[in-house]
Every structure is written in structure tokens, then in C-alpha cells.
Write an enzyme that holds these catalytic residues in place. Sequence first.
Site, PDB file in Angstrom:
ATOM      1  CB  CYS A 102      -0.918   0.001   1.225  1.00  0.00           C
ATOM      2  SG  CYS A 102      -1.925   1.494   1.361  1.00  0.00           S
TER       3      CYS A 102
ATOM      4  CG  ASP B 294     -10.867  16.227  17.502  1.00  0.00           C
ATOM      5  OD1 ASP B 294     -11.387  16.102  16.385  1.00  0.00           O
ATOM      6  OD2 ASP B 294      -9.761  15.740  17.801  1.00  0.00           O
TER       7      ASP B 294
ATOM      8  CB  CYS C  80     -12.395  14.222  10.273  1.00  0.00           C
ATOM      9  SG  CYS C  80     -13.683  13.310  11.137  1.00  0.00           S
TER      10      CYS C  80
END
Length: 376
Positions: free
Chosen positions: A186, A305, A332
Site C-alpha cells: 500500500c 473534536d 474531519c
Amino acid sequence: MTRRAPGRRPTRARTAKGASRVGERFEGVVGPVAHGGYCVVRLGEPEARVVFTRHCLPGERVVLEITEGTDGDRFWRADAVEILEASPDRVEAPCPVAGPGGCGGCDFQHVTASAQRELKAAVVREQLQRLAKLDVPVVVEDVSGGDPALAAGLRWRTRQRYVDLGEGRRGMRLHRSHDVVEIADCLIAGPPSDHTVDGIAFDVAADGFWQVHPNAASTLVSCVLDMLDPQPGERSLDLYAGVGLFARFLRERVGPDTRVVAVEADREACVRARRNVPRAEVVNGAVHAVLASALDEPFDLVVLDPPREGAKRAVVEQIVDRRPRAVAYVACDPAALARDLALFAEHGYRLERLRAFDLFPMTHHVECVALVVQGE
């Protein structure tokens, strides 16, 4: 090679709303980028069918193959399987299993690094405008720090999960599928993180949460502190605190005798937060439940958060009830951020500043930090 992962049930089939179009191919011109790693292609007139299409870029002419959709669906999903007219921002994907029918981990391997950031900025702007009615300039910042591999969008993921295919082989799942493509390497996977920020080592469980980009934690701490500008004596809340990353640096700024409270639902993370943040108060529990039953007093500063789905109304209303002068919201997901900013606006809080960081190169994900303050 693609195969079904062992021990994993397929997703429950949806009730069909008409004849399936899966496998059919169409030619179209690619429109704007959309949230989630797609671009919009419209097929047919006068009522164009919206097709969310991967592996393409705005302005390209492509042949797309439908991967999900029936005649009765509001929209379809597709892969661009042939590029008839390419964008100047298109490059050859460095990973041999990126692209249609390959690994679903990356969305933008076919895009230059700078154009990836422009696409992400466009998504953040669109989400803020559509969901929060905010017209905000957005620049997604490079956080590679001059490292050539990181600048190329590679070797940044310090923690990676694979599907065990047996006999030492491993794989990654296809996009929106339980099927697995075998991989040898990866290219976004990098060495493990040492969990150190500005010379301070943090105690983190082997399977505990920590930002996966090696420059993420220091970047976010620096941004949050710059936005909040904590002053000695200011009482502070760190919500969804994890192992106490932000609480530790808030404690240094506001002073050892000032109240700093970290709230975190994961019990093991709380144990480690108590080690990482001396003299801070660590409360174990779901944030909405803790705020509804405790800490019912004013706080000057809040670091928020939340997980990908955002804070939502119950938490936002509890925060504004404590009348902080400033909230640093680390997000995010730009859609969740926009929805929560709209909730803050209902209570007289406005977006003062916004920064965005490319902490997840080659994917559609982007991290934002928003400063929310009182006032019109």
C-alpha cells in the site's frame, strides 16, 4: 485478483426501485466535484439524471459504467472506465490497484497533489454554503513539511488495516464493497507514529485513536492554540478528548491552577489521558450525557473534536449554554462541520476563522479547524 473476504457478510440488498442499470455504459462530460470522492455527471435532458462518478475530474469527457442504480433511484453511482478527453490535472496513478475495480482506499490517485487540494477546498466551500449559508474562502494547506514522499501523497498513513487473505497475503476492500483486492504494497502506508508532539511523548494504546498523518497532531495543536490564544486563568473544556492531546497544551497555556477538563467516552483513553495531562480533570462518558448532567458552569474556551458525524444539536446547545468566548472545532467531515456551524449560529455564535489541512492525501478526506466566537 478479487475475492470475498472470509467471515464477512455482504451488505443487505436494497429493495429495487425499477430495472437495474448496473453495468450499463454512457458517455458524458464531468461536472463539479462532490463530497465523498465523486464528481457529478448529468445524463439526459431535460431532466438530467445525476450520476456520482469516481476516477474522473471536472471538465473531462468520459465513458462511465454504472455501479449502483435502478430506474427508480434519484441518482446513480458510477466509475469512469475510459477517459476520452483528459483534464490537465490528470496523472498516472502510482498505485497499480487504484482505479475502477481496484482498491477503494484512495479516491484521487489520478490527480496531481495541488489539484487534489483544490478539489477538497471546493467541497468544503460548497458544504459551508449549502448547509450553513456561509461564503468562505478556503485553501487546503499542504502539511508535508518538505518530505518528498509526503509531498507526493505517499507513505503518510502511520496506521493501516488490511484484510488477511491467509498464507501471508493481504488485501484491501473495494469501494462500497466487501470484496477484496490483493495488494503487495500500500503506497500510502508509512512507518508507525511515535506519538510525540513538540517534544512531549503521549501514552496511546496500540489500538487507540491517534491522527494517522505524521504531521497531523503537531499541525492541529499549533492551529488550535493560535486560534484560541489561551490566556492564563481561562477555564477550558476539551471535548472528545481522546488521550488528552489538546488538553495537555491548554494546560500549559492557562496555568497549573486553572481548571482544564477533558471529556472522553472511551475508558482506556481516559486512563491514558490522566497520565498525559497532569492535574487536568478527566471525565469518562459520552459528551452529550456528561454535559447534560455535570460541568454546569461557565468555561472560557472549548476544543471540540467530534467523530465524523459531528457534535450535533445536543452537544452544541450544551456548549453555548456555558458561554465560552471561543470554540476551536476540529472537523474531519465538512458536511458535519457545516451543519454544526449552522447550529452555533442559531445561538449567536459565528465562524471567525477557518483553516483546512491535507492530512489524508490521495483520498477525499480533509481536516478543518474552525474558530467559533460570540457576536454578530
